[in-house]
Design a protein around this motif. Structure first.
Motif, PDB file in Angstrom:
ATOM      1  N   UNK A 184      51.847  46.161  47.029  1.00 22.59           N
ATOM      2  CA  UNK A 184      52.329  47.259  47.885  1.00 22.59           C
ATOM      3  C   UNK A 184      51.642  48.591  47.602  1.00 22.59           C
ATOM      4  N   UNK A 185      50.611  48.572  46.775  1.00 24.67           N
ATOM      5  CA  UNK A 185      49.895  49.821  46.479  1.00 24.67           C
ATOM      6  C   UNK A 185      48.396  49.555  46.487  1.00 24.67           C
ATOM      7  N   UNK A 186      47.612  50.631  46.473  1.00 24.88           N
ATOM      8  CA  UNK A 186      46.152  50.515  46.491  1.00 24.88           C
ATOM      9  C   UNK A 186      45.579  50.724  45.091  1.00 24.88           C
ATOM     10  N   UNK A 187      46.258  51.564  44.317  1.00 28.41           N
ATOM     11  CA  UNK A 187      45.766  51.896  42.973  1.00 28.41           C
ATOM     12  C   UNK A 187      46.854  51.644  41.934  1.00 28.41           C
ATOM     13  N   UNK A 221      35.851  44.887  34.134  1.00 30.66           N
ATOM     14  CA  UNK A 221      35.734  43.796  35.108  1.00 30.66           C
ATOM     15  C   UNK A 221      37.079  43.537  35.782  1.00 30.66           C
ATOM     16  N   UNK A 222      38.145  44.087  35.200  1.00 30.05           N
ATOM     17  CA  UNK A 222      39.482  43.911  35.762  1.00 30.05           C
ATOM     18  C   UNK A 222      40.220  45.235  35.741  1.00 30.05           C
ATOM     19  N   UNK A 223      41.107  45.405  36.684  1.00 30.37           N
ATOM     20  CA  UNK A 223      41.918  46.622  36.735  1.00 30.37           C
ATOM     21  C   UNK A 223      43.053  46.520  35.732  1.00 30.37           C
ATOM     22  N   UNK A 232      41.529  46.318  43.437  1.00 35.61           N
ATOM     23  CA  UNK A 232      40.500  45.312  43.749  1.00 35.61           C
ATOM     24  C   UNK A 232      39.140  45.589  43.137  1.00 35.61           C
ATOM     25  N   UNK A 233      38.850  46.865  42.897  1.00 32.22           N
ATOM     26  CA  UNK A 233      37.516  47.229  42.408  1.00 32.22           C
ATOM     27  C   UNK A 233      37.705  48.052  41.138  1.00 32.22           C
ATOM     28  N   UNK A 234      37.490  47.441  39.973  1.00 29.57           N
ATOM     29  CA  UNK A 234      37.921  48.083  38.731  1.00 29.57           C
ATOM     30  C   UNK A 234      37.209  49.378  38.373  1.00 29.57           C
ATOM     31  N   UNK A 246      37.097  48.212  51.635  1.00 29.81           N
ATOM     32  CA  UNK A 246      37.192  48.117  50.185  1.00 29.81           C
ATOM     33  C   UNK A 246      38.608  48.429  49.712  1.00 29.81           C
ATOM     34  N   UNK A 247      39.042  47.667  48.725  1.00 31.15           N
ATOM     35  CA  UNK A 247      40.362  47.868  48.098  1.00 31.15           C
ATOM     36  C   UNK A 247      41.499  47.644  49.083  1.00 31.15           C
ATOM     37  N   UNK A 248      41.197  46.863  50.124  1.00 38.66           N
ATOM     38  CA  UNK A 248      42.176  46.717  51.211  1.00 38.66           C
ATOM     39  C   UNK A 248      42.566  45.260  51.447  1.00 38.66           C
TER      40      UNK A 248
END
Lengths: 548, 183
Positions: A486-489, A543-545, A497-499, A294-296
């Motif tokens: 280049x980042x995860x958050x 629904x979106x970050x 990826x997962x809001x 996840x988020x990867x």
């Protein structure tokens, strides 16, 4: 799958990040459930009143889960280090040294300064108000007015006692013309917020059975629970569930008392499992939509692991220093070499921390530098000369975020629930080796300045393995940033990826700075949790970050 | 049965000899002097055995005893000089195992009340355990303990500017580069 439950927010992990986030969100009236795989540590569980307290510190109270091997611990598959972590309520604040310096403004601007690490998505000034909020919850001792840091609010209590060790080290720094200052510590020099002052027992790394040291069990959790948060212990999270839209639905956890699996559903999921546990959980949360975990999608989860470059130089003088009394680390800090100066032959910097040496047994086996007392007839002569006469200079160097230094999943090891263990690979970059070596040479100058009769250097080099640090700080593996590539958050700790999935722990740090990170982790989490709280109605359905 | 009796007697002798060997070993490591007791007087050998079994395997005591034997003579039966030679041999041959034995012995020794008392007689304020008493230390006195210097500096956020890293190109060569932020 057994029990189902639904909350506004589920938080995984109860250390600095999980505790601060839970407290803030629960106090806002949200239904928050925190899942913690370990248990509460009661005052009587600590070894402080036992004659064998030093042996326990090396075994069942070891900072390394691989040594302790308690039922709630998970193994770490690595040949490169001995990472510090505590799997229980309070997380690693149960047995850290509570050393509480802030990062400095340039630490947030390494992309601008040299470009071999990213700029943070916010500045020191943006974070500063949240340091203040978190410090009030924690209770910090210190001395106001350090010229090496921006001005900020006074500390909750004055500094802890310096003792003769502090006086000798200060004289040495003065002789060399270097900066030094009493180290801010999340250990109370005076009673504060219903907690007693430290009584200088000298055993901080087996936790604190008095509540003087800022273990989240005594600082945040009573308030979070009073506000209505539910803390569920012995709940080991296995993976994060996602729905068809790609939003987090909740987490699946194992009740360690029964072995049964349950789902905890929530509108928002927050991971706070430290720089090793959080990427482990994300990587173990694969699905058709998220085959790499996840988020990867950008392969950033688990990369850029940082611990700080570390060496220890110990020195012994004729004057008694009472090295067994008082907080273990650190009486003071020298920030003379904290900023980048290319003329030194490296980028970034280091700090030197003056620390103590624990009890007689530990000093006899060589304390932090492995200056082990000889066996045989000369033992007692050595002991008479060295015991209570030593001080420790820790070299804490900033380490670069290297993509190859990373957490992945072990192919061979699992925990007692069958969940893959984290696999850790970590090597110190040559730049960071230069920092450490530079720091060692400065510490040797300090030894000379104080007239030490004996000096020992611990470079944490293990024969056949190389540099093998204790890895006290687990940082950088799910970093925040403004660039989704280049980042995860994002800057609010929301995963790209997962809001409705957030990360709030040491894994968020884009750089490590040259000091202990917990005060900064706390401030970052307070900032992120307050933003989530203030925008919860919108963010719970996101629904979106957020892009900014 | 006579055979069983003989076997039980032999086992009892072996246990006694093993205990004597462990006691002799800890006394080689930590002999007494005018102030400090010898390690065996503190029971360090018994604690060593417990810790060996707990952390080095069920057969660790037997392994240690076997390592200490010299030409089939038990360690306890060796002359003092020979015991030292044998311990040095073990230290060289099995450094990690020896380090455990030494650490377990040192910790067992220094937790004993007799040794704590000896440490106090050296003039140190030293407790049996860290709590409940802790230690009395003079509070931080600003007149004495506060820094009198004004040394130390930091770069303010808007003072952070690019540094010339060209002299470090070889050192940093393969690392990824990051852009500056626009703030």
């Amino acid at each position: 799958m057994n029990k189902r439950d639904r909350a506004d927010v589920v938080v995984v992990g109860s250390g600095m990040g999980g505790a601060a986030a839970t407290k803030i969100l629960a106090e806002a009236g949200l239904r928050v459930v925190c899942l913690e795989q370990g248990k509460w540590t009661r005052p009587e569980d600590h070894p402080h009143t036992s004659p064998d307290w030093e042996w326990q510190r090396m075994t069942n109270w070891s900072t390394a889960a691989n040594v302790r091997q308690r039922p709630e611990d998970y193994p770490v598959d690595t040949q490169d280090e001995n990472p510090l972590m505590w799997n229980g309520v309070g997380g690693s604040t149960v047995h850290y040294t509570a050393t509480w310096p802030r990062f400095r403004p340039s630490d947030f601007r390494k992309g601008t300064e040299h470009g071999y690490a990213p700029d943070w998505p916010f500045t020191y000034e943006e974070l500063a108000p949240y340091y203040v909020i978190n410090d009030r919850d924690v209770g910090v001792s210190g001395w106001y007015g350090d010229p090496a840091m921006p001005p900020h609010e006074a500390f909750q209590t004055g500094p802890l006692p310096h003792g003769p060790l502090g006086r000798v080290a200060a004289k040495g720094f003065d002789k060399l013309g270097w900066h030094w200052w009493p180290m801010p510590c999340a250990i109370l020099a005076e009673a504060y917020d219903g907690r007693p002052a430290c009584n200088n027992c000298g055993n901080c790394q087996s936790g604190c059975n008095r509540g003087s040291l800022a273990d989240m069990q005594v600082t945040h959790w009573p308030k979070a629970i009073k506000a209505g948060a539910l803390l569920r212990t012995h709940a080991r999270v296995e993976h994060i569930e996602v729905d068809r839209a790609g939003r987090a639905r909740g987490v699946v956890y194992v009740d360690l008392n029964t072995g049964t699996r349950h789902i905890q559903e929530a509108d928002v999921v927050i991971l706070a499992c430290n720089g090793i546990g959080t990427p482990r959980l994300l990587l173990n949360s694969t699905s058709g939509r998220f085959p790499r975990g996840l988020a990867n999608g950008n392969d950033m989860v688990g990369r850029h692991l940082m611990h700080h470059g570390l060496a220890i130089v110990e020195m012994w003088v004729d004057e008694p220093l009472d090295s067994h009394k008082g907080i273990v680390s650190a009486a003071m800090m020298c920030a003379e070499f904290a900023e980048t100066d290319i003329r030194r032959g490296f980028i970034n910097g280091l700090t030197i921390h003056i620390a103590r040496l624990n009890g007689a047994g530990y000093q006899a086996i060589g304390s932090h530098s492995v200056n082990t007392a000889p066996w045989g007839k000369s033992h007692h002569r050595w002991f008479r000369r060295h015991f209570a006469h030593g001080l420790c200079a820790l070299i804490v160097g900033e380490d670069l975020p290297i993509p190859e230094n990373r957490v992945t999943l072990s192919e061979t090891m699992t925990d007692s629930s069958g969940i893959p263990a984290p696999k850790v690979r970590y090597r110190l970059h040559p730049n960071d080796r230069r920092i450490v070596e530079f720091g060692i040479q400065r510490a040797l100058e300090l030894a000379e300045a104080i007239g030490a009769f004996d000096v020992k250097v611990n470079r944490f080099e293990v024969l056949g393995k190389g540099y093998m640090p204790p890895a006290w700080h687990l940082l950088g593996t799910c970093r925040i940033g403004d660039d989704p590539e280049t980042s995860v958050c994002n800057r609010w700790h929301q995963t790209w990826e997962v809001p409705n999935l957030y990360i709030m722990d040491g894994s968020n740090l884009p750089t490590s700075a040259a000091v202990n990170p917990t005060s900064t982790i706390g401030a970052m989490v307070v900032r992120a949790a307050m933003h989530l709280r203030d925008n919860f109605a919108e963010l719970r359905r996101a629904q979106r970050t957020l892009r900014d | 049965m006579p055979g069983n009796k003989r076997s039980a007697k032999t086992e009892s002798l072996n246990v006694r000899k093993a205990s004597e060997s462990l006691a002799a070993l800890v006394d080689v490591l930590l002999p007494g002097d005018s102030l400090f007791p010898a390690a065996s007087q503190t029971g360090a050998h018994q604690m060593l055995a417990e810790r060996l079994r707990a952390h080095q395997g069920a057969d660790a005591v037997e392994r240690l005893i076997a390592s200490l034997a010299d030409e089939r003579r038990a360690f306890a039966d060796l002359a003092p000089d020979q015991r030292i030679k044998v311990v040095r041999r073990l230290e060289r041959a099995e450094p990690n195992f020896f380090a455990f034995v030494r650490a377990a012995t040192y910790f067992a020794y220094y937790q004993h009340p007799l040794v704590v008392r000896a440490v106090r007689r050296l003039g140190h304020d030293y407790n049996d355990a860290p709590q409940p008493d802790g230690y009395s230390m003079p509070a931080f006195d600003p007149q004495v303990n506060a820094p009198q210097h004004r040394r130390g500096f930091y770069k303010k956020t808007d003072e952070v500017a690019p540094v010339d890293t060209s002299s470090l190109d070889e050192l940093l060569g393969e690392l990824p580069r990051y852009p500056t932020s626009q703030q």
